[in-house]
Motif scaffolding. Sequence first.
Motif, PDB file in Angstrom:
ATOM      1  N   UNK A 265      -9.450 -31.490  36.450  1.00 29.49           N
ATOM      2  CA  UNK A 265     -10.344 -30.348  36.289  1.00 29.49           C
ATOM      3  C   UNK A 265     -10.938 -30.460  34.888  1.00 29.49           C
ATOM      4  N   UNK A 266     -11.274 -29.362  34.271  1.00 26.33           N
ATOM      5  CA  UNK A 266     -11.834 -29.435  32.928  1.00 26.33           C
ATOM      6  C   UNK A 266     -10.828 -30.083  31.980  1.00 26.33           C
ATOM      7  N   UNK A 267     -11.306 -31.036  31.199  1.00 32.14           N
ATOM      8  CA  UNK A 267     -10.434 -31.802  30.309  1.00 32.14           C
ATOM      9  C   UNK A 267     -10.591 -31.300  28.873  1.00 32.14           C
ATOM     10  N   UNK A 268      -9.465 -31.112  28.207  1.00 37.86           N
ATOM     11  CA  UNK A 268      -9.521 -30.683  26.808  1.00 37.86           C
ATOM     12  C   UNK A 268      -8.714 -31.638  25.940  1.00 37.86           C
ATOM     13  N   UNK A 269      -8.929 -31.522  24.631  1.00 40.59           N
ATOM     14  CA  UNK A 269      -8.274 -32.419  23.688  1.00 40.59           C
ATOM     15  C   UNK A 269      -9.301 -33.296  22.994  1.00 40.59           C
TER      16      UNK A 269
ATOM     17  N   UNK B 166     -17.758 -30.317  26.287  1.00 37.35           N
ATOM     18  CA  UNK B 166     -17.148 -29.194  25.587  1.00 37.35           C
ATOM     19  C   UNK B 166     -16.192 -28.425  26.494  1.00 37.35           C
ATOM     20  N   UNK B 167     -15.065 -28.084  25.938  1.00 39.90           N
ATOM     21  CA  UNK B 167     -14.125 -27.198  26.615  1.00 39.90           C
ATOM     22  C   UNK B 167     -13.713 -26.151  25.587  1.00 39.90           C
ATOM     23  N   UNK B 168     -12.637 -26.416  24.856  1.00 39.67           N
ATOM     24  CA  UNK B 168     -12.218 -25.479  23.812  1.00 39.67           C
ATOM     25  C   UNK B 168     -13.257 -25.338  22.708  1.00 39.67           C
ATOM     26  N   UNK B 169     -14.070 -26.383  22.521  1.00 39.25           N
ATOM     27  CA  UNK B 169     -15.067 -26.354  21.440  1.00 39.25           C
ATOM     28  C   UNK B 169     -16.072 -25.214  21.614  1.00 39.25           C
ATOM     29  N   UNK B 170     -16.484 -24.976  22.861  1.00 39.35           N
ATOM     30  CA  UNK B 170     -17.463 -23.919  23.126  1.00 39.35           C
ATOM     31  C   UNK B 170     -16.924 -22.569  22.674  1.00 39.35           C
ATOM     32  N   UNK B 171     -15.690 -22.303  22.980  1.00 37.57           N
ATOM     33  CA  UNK B 171     -15.078 -21.030  22.600  1.00 37.57           C
ATOM     34  C   UNK B 171     -14.905 -20.947  21.083  1.00 37.57           C
ATOM     35  N   UNK B 172     -14.454 -22.033  20.481  1.00 36.98           N
ATOM     36  CA  UNK B 172     -14.224 -22.025  19.034  1.00 36.98           C
ATOM     37  C   UNK B 172     -15.520 -21.909  18.242  1.00 36.98           C
ATOM     38  N   UNK B 173     -16.619 -22.439  18.772  1.00 34.94           N
ATOM     39  CA  UNK B 173     -17.912 -22.285  18.097  1.00 34.94           C
ATOM     40  C   UNK B 173     -18.180 -20.818  17.795  1.00 34.94           C
ATOM     41  N   UNK B 174     -17.780 -19.953  18.690  1.00 31.28           N
ATOM     42  CA  UNK B 174     -18.037 -18.529  18.540  1.00 31.28           C
ATOM     43  C   UNK B 174     -16.901 -17.820  17.794  1.00 31.28           C
TER      44      UNK B 174
ATOM     45  N   UNK C  89       3.856 -32.492  33.757  1.00 35.23           N
ATOM     46  CA  UNK C  89       2.812 -31.891  32.922  1.00 35.23           C
ATOM     47  C   UNK C  89       3.463 -31.467  31.607  1.00 35.23           C
ATOM     48  N   UNK C  90       3.095 -32.127  30.538  1.00 32.29           N
ATOM     49  CA  UNK C  90       3.745 -31.880  29.244  1.00 32.29           C
ATOM     50  C   UNK C  90       2.999 -30.867  28.372  1.00 32.29           C
ATOM     51  N   UNK C  91       1.803 -30.496  28.796  1.00 33.07           N
ATOM     52  CA  UNK C  91       0.970 -29.645  27.952  1.00 33.07           C
ATOM     53  C   UNK C  91       0.637 -28.312  28.612  1.00 33.07           C
ATOM     54  N   UNK C  92       0.509 -27.293  27.782  1.00 31.70           N
ATOM     55  CA  UNK C  92      -0.075 -26.014  28.195  1.00 31.70           C
ATOM     56  C   UNK C  92      -1.185 -25.706  27.203  1.00 31.70           C
ATOM     57  N   UNK C  93      -2.205 -25.037  27.661  1.00 29.68           N
ATOM     58  CA  UNK C  93      -3.322 -24.740  26.757  1.00 29.68           C
ATOM     59  C   UNK C  93      -2.875 -23.844  25.614  1.00 29.68           C
TER      60      UNK C  93
END
Length: 232
Positions: A60-64, A70-78, A186-190
């Motif tokens: 699905x949407x990939x982050x890291x 953009x994934x987390x970047x879009x939110x952090x921009x704001x 699954x080793x990661x959580x957001x």
Amino acid sequence: LPPQGKVKHYVFVGSAGAYLADPVEPCHFEGDPRKASAGHVAVENYLASSGAPFTVVQPLYIYGEHTAKDCEQWFLDRIVRGRAVPLPAPGMQLVTLSHVGDLANLMAAVLGNEGAKKQHFNMCADKAITFVGIVDALAKAAGVDAKVVLYDPSAVGLKKGEGFPFRVGHFFANPDKAKRVLGWTCEHTFEGDAPALVAAYMKSGRDKKEIDFSLDDKILAAVSKSTAAVAA
């Protein structure tokens, strides 16, 4: 593909986006109906008809770090600029996100695994998170308060895909098959990764870059106008 018998194992990174949206049971499992028009599905059908030993991995949407979209970047921009974060209402839509490390580990578990051949595997976190939850997790990690503004995309007049990096409805999947067949974990959580995501964002210098917020301003103006009209 090379001639028959020359490929030991072909791994195709498709997308869970090829699933047909289901408003009744939105969580996607392998084998659920898929879009015949999706390019990913055409490739998968070709692989199946070729007789090649293939496996399809569906993130699905990939982050890291080093991701292409953009994934987390879009939110952090704001968030880091103190701007309101406009989210499609109601903000409680569920999404599962894929960490690049988990995706790499799943693909490594696929290669050479006889049980993985001619199979599809969802690749995503085993916990879903809401749009508002993403904002809250990142804001907490950044040590700031974030303001969320909810809006109706159709009322604002946005085109499909404008103003928000995700689908506006639920988009989540179940990765249990990968755990069961591949022994993958699954080793990661957001939420757990949020501090590292904020640190990587700041290190990249993106917090200093000029960002085009014109669509945000259009959304916020429309919400403000609508609120004023209701108040009147």
